[in-house]
Motif scaffolding. Structure first.
Motif, mmCIF file in Angstrom:
data_model
loop_
_atom_site.group_PDB
_atom_site.id
_atom_site.type_symbol
_atom_site.label_atom_id
_atom_site.label_comp_id
_atom_site.label_asym_id
_atom_site.label_seq_id
_atom_site.Cartn_x
_atom_site.Cartn_y
_atom_site.Cartn_z
ATOM 1 N N LEU A 227 -42.251 -13.999 -3.516
ATOM 2 C CA LEU A 227 -42.591 -14.258 -2.126
ATOM 3 C C LEU A 227 -41.541 -15.140 -1.456
ATOM 4 N N GLU A 228 -41.097 -16.165 -2.162
ATOM 5 C CA GLU A 228 -40.111 -17.086 -1.602
ATOM 6 C C GLU A 228 -38.769 -16.393 -1.385
ATOM 7 N N TYR A 229 -38.370 -15.526 -2.335
ATOM 8 C CA TYR A 229 -37.113 -14.776 -2.168
ATOM 9 C C TYR A 229 -37.173 -13.898 -0.922
ATOM 10 N N LEU A 230 -38.267 -13.157 -0.771
ATOM 11 C CA LEU A 230 -38.409 -12.257 0.373
ATOM 12 C C LEU A 230 -38.460 -13.027 1.687
ATOM 13 N N LEU A 231 -39.137 -14.179 1.682
ATOM 14 C CA LEU A 231 -39.222 -14.985 2.902
ATOM 15 C C LEU A 231 -37.866 -15.573 3.289
ATOM 16 N N VAL A 232 -37.143 -16.105 2.321
ATOM 17 C CA VAL A 232 -35.826 -16.686 2.597
ATOM 18 C C VAL A 232 -34.862 -15.610 3.083
ATOM 19 N N LEU A 233 -34.885 -14.463 2.431
ATOM 20 C CA LEU A 233 -34.004 -13.365 2.820
ATOM 21 C C LEU A 233 -34.320 -12.895 4.241
ATOM 22 N N GLY A 234 -35.613 -12.694 4.516
ATOM 23 C CA GLY A 234 -36.010 -12.230 5.841
ATOM 24 C C GLY A 234 -35.698 -13.230 6.929
ATOM 25 N N LEU A 235 -35.986 -14.504 6.674
ATOM 26 C CA LEU A 235 -35.728 -15.551 7.661
ATOM 27 C C LEU A 235 -34.229 -15.704 7.915
ATOM 28 N N GLY A 236 -33.437 -15.616 6.843
ATOM 29 C CA GLY A 236 -31.989 -15.713 6.991
ATOM 30 C C GLY A 236 -31.427 -14.585 7.834
ATOM 31 N N TYR A 237 -31.892 -13.358 7.564
ATOM 32 C CA TYR A 237 -31.447 -12.193 8.333
ATOM 33 C C TYR A 237 -31.838 -12.334 9.796
ATOM 34 N N LEU A 238 -33.046 -12.819 10.039
ATOM 35 C CA LEU A 238 -33.535 -12.952 11.412
ATOM 36 C C LEU A 238 -32.736 -14.006 12.182
ATOM 37 N N ILE A 239 -32.557 -15.183 11.602
ATOM 38 C CA ILE A 239 -31.859 -16.273 12.294
ATOM 39 C C ILE A 239 -30.393 -15.930 12.534
ATOM 40 N N ILE A 240 -29.711 -15.478 11.476
ATOM 41 C CA ILE A 240 -28.284 -15.155 11.604
ATOM 42 C C ILE A 240 -28.093 -13.950 12.518
ATOM 43 N N GLY A 241 -28.938 -12.920 12.309
ATOM 44 C CA GLY A 241 -28.801 -11.694 13.095
ATOM 45 C C GLY A 241 -29.048 -11.913 14.574
ATOM 46 N N LEU A 242 -30.132 -12.619 14.911
ATOM 47 C CA LEU A 242 -30.431 -12.877 16.318
ATOM 48 C C LEU A 242 -29.372 -13.802 16.943
ATOM 49 N N GLY A 243 -28.851 -14.735 16.134
ATOM 50 C CA GLY A 243 -27.783 -15.609 16.623
ATOM 51 C C GLY A 243 -26.543 -14.817 16.974
#
Length: 262
Positions: A227-243
């Motif tokens: 769960l933590e891997y998927l959350l970190v990966l998803g959050l990272g993609y969202l923050i970096i991608g939207l930025g």
């Protein structure tokens, strides 16, 4: 006989549609399960992992069609629009019944906003964005948002967020549902996962995709590291991608306009 080639991609779309429908069934208690919230979330994750197979199959056998595109959107609405919203709603109803009863209007608003935004996001994509932006999503895709809410509801359940009615954190799942709903219809751009010029970046992407698929299929184990891997990966993609989308916004719009004029 020429139409038989359409069976394969539409079979994958049908599977995604049914996974979303069965997620709702298990989440709402229509079928017996030891942990209906986990089972419902797992069906959503499976639908996410299989989501691209219908498009891949359609290209493989040259069976792309308008029917397939519309059918895929309906399947996405069930699997990534309705199913995650039901998952959050019934997590509150079963794990925190007193809080649910005391906050029915909030639950109704969260549910309504999310499913309406998912429907509008899919309609907007079909009507406006499918042929405009080839390298970016306009608004966060329903697939990503559906996966995020499915992972989060299990994460929150494991952390007993729903159990502690005295904590302000109990509002977090429905707040996330609202935020992710608005992100789907936002004017923000998110880069698509696709081949890049850098071989190292392509290899990095491929490794992440493989690890994500492994973690996704193992999601049913409910291990926190997954769960933590998927959350970190998803959050990272969202923050970096939207930025990146914000920084390159003018360029993205200009490129889309230039391509449409060709």
């Amino acid at each position: 006989m020429g139409k038989t080639r359409f069976i394969l991609p539409n079979a994958f779309t049908s599977l995604n549609f049914l996974l979303g429908a069965f997620s709702i069934c298990w989440t709402t208690g229509a079928f017996t399960a030891k942990d209906p919230i986990l089972m419902g979330a797992y069906f959503i994750i499976l639908s996410v992992l299989l989501d691209k197979l219908d498009g891949f199959a359609a290209r493989l056998v040259n069976a792309s069609s308008e029917f397939g595109a519309q059918f895929d959107s309906l399947a996405d609405l069930i699997a990534f629009g309705l199913a995650p919203a039901f998952s959050i709603l019934f997590a509150y109803k079963t794990l925190s019944p007193s809080f649910f009863e005391a906050n029915v209007p909030l639950m109704a608003v969260g549910f309504s906003v999310y499913v309406l935004c998912a429907a509008m996001r899919l309609a907007k994509y079909n009507a406006c964005d499918a042929d405009c932006y080839h390298h970016h999503f306009s608004g966060v895709p329903t697939t990503f948002v559906g996966a995020a809410n499915a992972i989060l509801v299990v994460f929150f359940k494991n952390k007993d967020v729903f159990a502690d009615t005295s904590s302000i954190l109990i509002y977090l799942p429905v707040v996330v549902l609202l935020i992710t709903g608005f992100l789907m219809v936002s004017p923000l751009f998110l880069p698509k996962l696709q081949p890049r010029k850098s071989k190292a970046l392509n290899l990095f992407q491929a490794v992440l995709v493989v690890l994500t698929y492994i973690a996704g299929f193992m999601f049913i184990s409910e291990k926190m590291i997954i769960l933590e891997y998927l959350l970190v990966l998803g959050l990272g993609y969202l923050i970096i991608g939207l930025g990146l989308g914000l920084v390159q916004r003018s360029k993205i719009i200009e490129e889309a306009k230039a391509e449409s004029e060709k």
